[in-house]
Design a protein around this motif. Structure first.
Motif, PDB file in Angstrom:
ATOM      1  N   LEU A  72      -5.143  -5.335 -13.692  1.00 45.54           N
ATOM      2  CA  LEU A  72      -5.067  -5.764 -12.293  1.00 45.54           C
ATOM      3  C   LEU A  72      -4.863  -4.577 -11.364  1.00 45.54           C
ATOM      4  O   LEU A  72      -4.063  -3.684 -11.629  1.00 45.54           O
ATOM      5  CB  LEU A  72      -3.901  -6.751 -12.127  1.00 45.54           C
ATOM      6  N   ARG A  73      -5.619  -4.570 -10.260  1.00 47.14           N
ATOM      7  CA  ARG A  73      -5.432  -3.536  -9.251  1.00 47.14           C
ATOM      8  C   ARG A  73      -4.038  -3.651  -8.631  1.00 47.14           C
ATOM      9  O   ARG A  73      -3.446  -4.728  -8.605  1.00 47.14           O
ATOM     10  CB  ARG A  73      -6.499  -3.652  -8.165  1.00 47.14           C
ATOM     11  N   SER A  74      -3.538  -2.553  -8.076  1.00 45.44           N
ATOM     12  CA  SER A  74      -2.174  -2.543  -7.558  1.00 45.44           C
ATOM     13  C   SER A  74      -2.054  -3.389  -6.289  1.00 45.44           C
ATOM     14  O   SER A  74      -2.999  -3.478  -5.502  1.00 45.44           O
ATOM     15  CB  SER A  74      -1.733  -1.109  -7.250  1.00 45.44           C
ATOM     16  N   PRO A  75      -0.895  -4.021  -6.070  1.00 52.13           N
ATOM     17  CA  PRO A  75      -0.674  -4.797  -4.847  1.00 52.13           C
ATOM     18  C   PRO A  75      -0.863  -3.951  -3.594  1.00 52.13           C
ATOM     19  O   PRO A  75      -1.401  -4.435  -2.586  1.00 52.13           O
ATOM     20  CB  PRO A  75       0.767  -5.291  -4.987  1.00 52.13           C
ATOM     21  N   ALA A  76      -0.449  -2.689  -3.637  1.00 49.40           N
ATOM     22  CA  ALA A  76      -0.576  -1.818  -2.468  1.00 49.40           C
ATOM     23  C   ALA A  76      -2.042  -1.604  -2.105  1.00 49.40           C
ATOM     24  O   ALA A  76      -2.414  -1.639  -0.920  1.00 49.40           O
ATOM     25  CB  ALA A  76       0.104  -0.472  -2.739  1.00 49.40           C
ATOM     26  N   GLU A  77      -2.881  -1.408  -3.093  1.00 52.35           N
ATOM     27  CA  GLU A  77      -4.308  -1.230  -2.833  1.00 52.35           C
ATOM     28  C   GLU A  77      -4.916  -2.500  -2.253  1.00 52.35           C
ATOM     29  O   GLU A  77      -5.727  -2.451  -1.316  1.00 52.35           O
ATOM     30  CB  GLU A  77      -5.034  -0.857  -4.126  1.00 52.35           C
ATOM     31  N   ILE A  78      -4.517  -3.645  -2.784  1.00 52.87           N
ATOM     32  CA  ILE A  78      -5.053  -4.927  -2.302  1.00 52.87           C
ATOM     33  C   ILE A  78      -4.640  -5.183  -0.861  1.00 52.87           C
ATOM     34  O   ILE A  78      -5.451  -5.568  -0.009  1.00 52.87           O
ATOM     35  CB  ILE A  78      -4.585  -6.064  -3.232  1.00 52.87           C
ATOM     36  N   GLY A  79      -3.370  -4.943  -0.539  1.00 55.96           N
ATOM     37  CA  GLY A  79      -2.903  -5.133   0.836  1.00 55.96           C
ATOM     38  C   GLY A  79      -3.567  -4.184   1.810  1.00 55.96           C
ATOM     39  O   GLY A  79      -3.980  -4.583   2.912  1.00 55.96           O
ATOM     40  N   ARG A  80      -3.694  -2.938   1.430  1.00 54.31           N
ATOM     41  CA  ARG A  80      -4.319  -1.929   2.300  1.00 54.31           C
ATOM     42  C   ARG A  80      -5.795  -2.246   2.538  1.00 54.31           C
ATOM     43  O   ARG A  80      -6.286  -2.153   3.675  1.00 54.31           O
ATOM     44  CB  ARG A  80      -4.164  -0.552   1.668  1.00 54.31           C
ATOM     45  N   THR A  81      -6.502  -2.655   1.499  1.00 53.50           N
ATOM     46  CA  THR A  81      -7.924  -2.985   1.650  1.00 53.50           C
ATOM     47  C   THR A  81      -8.115  -4.200   2.546  1.00 53.50           C
ATOM     48  O   THR A  81      -9.024  -4.233   3.388  1.00 53.50           O
ATOM     49  CB  THR A  81      -8.562  -3.239   0.274  1.00 53.50           C
ATOM     50  N   ALA A  82      -7.244  -5.201   2.402  1.00 55.47           N
ATOM     51  CA  ALA A  82      -7.322  -6.386   3.265  1.00 55.47           C
ATOM     52  C   ALA A  82      -7.145  -5.982   4.724  1.00 55.47           C
ATOM     53  O   ALA A  82      -7.855  -6.469   5.621  1.00 55.47           O
ATOM     54  CB  ALA A  82      -6.270  -7.402   2.857  1.00 55.47           C
ATOM     55  N   ALA A  83      -6.212  -5.069   4.984  1.00 56.96           N
ATOM     56  CA  ALA A  83      -5.962  -4.613   6.357  1.00 56.96           C
ATOM     57  C   ALA A  83      -7.159  -3.841   6.913  1.00 56.96           C
ATOM     58  O   ALA A  83      -7.589  -4.072   8.057  1.00 56.96           O
ATOM     59  CB  ALA A  83      -4.711  -3.733   6.378  1.00 56.96           C
ATOM     60  N   GLU A  84      -7.695  -2.940   6.132  1.00 57.40           N
ATOM     61  CA  GLU A  84      -8.828  -2.139   6.600  1.00 57.40           C
ATOM     62  C   GLU A  84     -10.044  -3.004   6.894  1.00 57.40           C
ATOM     63  O   GLU A  84     -10.751  -2.798   7.883  1.00 57.40           O
ATOM     64  CB  GLU A  84      -9.158  -1.075   5.546  1.00 57.40           C
ATOM     65  N   ARG A  85     -10.295  -3.990   6.054  1.00 57.18           N
ATOM     66  CA  ARG A  85     -11.423  -4.895   6.289  1.00 57.18           C
ATOM     67  C   ARG A  85     -11.223  -5.706   7.567  1.00 57.18           C
ATOM     68  O   ARG A  85     -12.170  -5.962   8.306  1.00 57.18           O
ATOM     69  CB  ARG A  85     -11.589  -5.839   5.093  1.00 57.18           C
ATOM     70  N   THR A  86      -9.982  -6.092   7.811  1.00 50.48           N
ATOM     71  CA  THR A  86      -9.686  -6.868   9.014  1.00 50.48           C
ATOM     72  C   THR A  86      -9.926  -6.054  10.281  1.00 50.48           C
ATOM     73  O   THR A  86     -10.544  -6.526  11.238  1.00 50.48           O
ATOM     74  CB  THR A  86      -8.226  -7.368   8.979  1.00 50.48           C
TER      75      THR A  86
END
Length: 448
Positions: A206-220
């Protein structure tokens, strides 16, 4: 042991025989799951479920009935069998129903070689909560993000067992681990949101939670201040996140149930070109550590790798036993079912040939057009393939992304669209549907 799924399925088969069934099969599923949601750094919701569900299908001649229950006590199983047989006796005859011939049954009924089960201990709720907190914190740390509407982490474990009166008996276990985050930027009518998430069989993958949160923010943030493009015909690039939906429409059209009903736009396309020459669409139920893998289908037939489309040409339909009999063909071992109903055809893992160019190169090739990253609603004519969907993404000018777009409708015909697709090389190999970004020429966009 009387609580194993093997014992429960064999016991219910015996009850069905005693109640008067000529043949029967039983699917049992036992699982547990944990889901944690966090908002504003505080635990918002925590759920845990544990259940054993069992489904019985009985045959009385050419009549069939299905019943299911989550009560697996001995007396309940007896009542379940009696009711199923009584229902079957009142059902209309269906000349195509029936179990597989014993010679058709899978010999390998184990799944350890597919690595569908992670032996790592189940994560503690506190660990899942921390993952959700970390994803939320990473998103909120990106300047411009005003809130996180959802940050979640989850775990699931499942055991599946199938037994039938034709001699089949086998089962396997699955696990899943997930993290997701939805970030929001802007306010009022200018509010935009986007997400990221990951789900794997093995927790270590599983990818790290930090990477998932950061990617969600950048896409937004990329979606802030969208416009509408001018109405017209343009090339459209379906981003890898949503490109599998196009292939999904093809898979639905070649499903044996639709073909047997003669309600498919692909009805006359067998043996004909449905994708550009050189592209193939392959189903492989034996990919290691992939959620759609399975050693046998829901009727006990051995699953196998097959080319659905080879060098652009459609090679066959997706069939279970009943639809194969209706069409005078052999099952492709694609039966799927839950405990509440009988089998129906369904594909597992599919892979589309990748291209030689990356996503950026295809965008450069577009000149002027649309990159679609999300879709809303759907109007698909199952008989003609006429296609219309709401979309959002990014407008491209001179081969470069110019600005975000929303409120646009894409229209075309799937038969023609699929024949012109140009794949990128960016598909994620661990997904059940490995489909890269797809460039499609000449779609009609309804904007301003």
């Amino acid at each position: 042991m009387t609580d194993t799924l093997e014992y429960l399925t064999q016991s219910l088969l015996q009850r069905a025989k005693e109640a008067g069934a000529d043949a029967a099969d039983v699917l049992a599923v036992r699982g547990n799951s944990i889901s944690i949601d966090v908002r504003n750094g505080v635990l918002e919701q925590a759920e845990r479920s544990e259940a054993t569900d069992i489904g019985l299908r009985v045959f009385v001649g050419k009549r069939v009935a299905n019943v299911s229950s989550s009560d697996v006590r001995a007396d309940s199983l007896a009542i379940m069998a009696e009711r199923a047989v009584a229902m079957a006796r009142e059902a209309p005859e269906d000349p195509y129903v029936g179990l597989a011939d014993p010679a058709q049954l899978a010999e390998n009924r184990k799944a350890e070689w597919l690595e569908l089960y992670d032996p790592t201990p189940e994560p503690a709720p506190a660990d899942l909560e921390q993952d959700a907190r970390d994803a939320e914190a990473a998103a909120l740390a990106v300047e411009g993000i005003t809130q996180v509407s959802a940050s979640s982490a989850g775990y699931g474990s499942q055991e599946v067992y199938l037994a039938a009166s034709n001699g089949f008996s086998g089962g396997y276990q699955r696990t899943s681990r997930s993290t997701s985050c939805v970030a929001i930027a802007g306010s009022g009518t200018g509010m935009e949101r986007d997400y990221d998430g990951d789900q794997r069989i093995f927790q270590a993958d599983l990818r790290s939670p930090a990477e998932i949160g950061r990617t969600a923010a950048e896409r937004t943030l990329e979606r802030i201040n969208p416009r509408k493009p001018k109405t017209g015909a343009y090339p459209v690039l379906f981003d890898e996140r949503i490109s599998s939906s196009l292939i999904g429409h093809l898979l639905m059209a070649i499903n044996g149930a639709a073909i047997a009903r003669r309600s498919s736009w692909a009805l006359d396309l067998l043996g004909k070109e449905v994708l550009p020459q050189g592209l193939s669409l392959t189903e492989d139920p034996h990919r290691v550590r992939v959620g759609g893998s399975r050693p046998f289908d829901a009727e006990g037939l051995a699953t196998q790798k097959r080319d659905i489309v080879k060098d652009g040409v459609l090679t066959g339909w997706t069939l279970d036993l009943a639809t194969a009999r209706k069409l005078g063909l052999e099952s492709t071992a694609n039966a799927a079912r839950g405990t509440t109903g009988g089998p129906s055809p369904s594909v597992s893992n599919v892979t589309l040939s990748q291209g030689v160019k990356d996503r950026a190169a295809l965008i450069a090739d577009m000149g002027t057009g649309l990159v679609v990253t999300s879709m809303i609603g759907s109007t698909i004519n199952p008989n003609t393939g006429d296609y219309s969907r709401g979309a959002a993404g990014f407008w491209v000018e001179n081969g470069e992304v110019a600005y975000p777009v929303s409120g646009v409708t894409i229209a075309g015909n799937l038969i023609e669209m699929l024949k012109t697709i140009v794949p990128a090389n960016d598909a994620r190999p661990w997904l059940s549907r490995v489909v890269p970004s797809l460039l499609v020429e000449g779609l009609t966009l309804a904007g301003e």
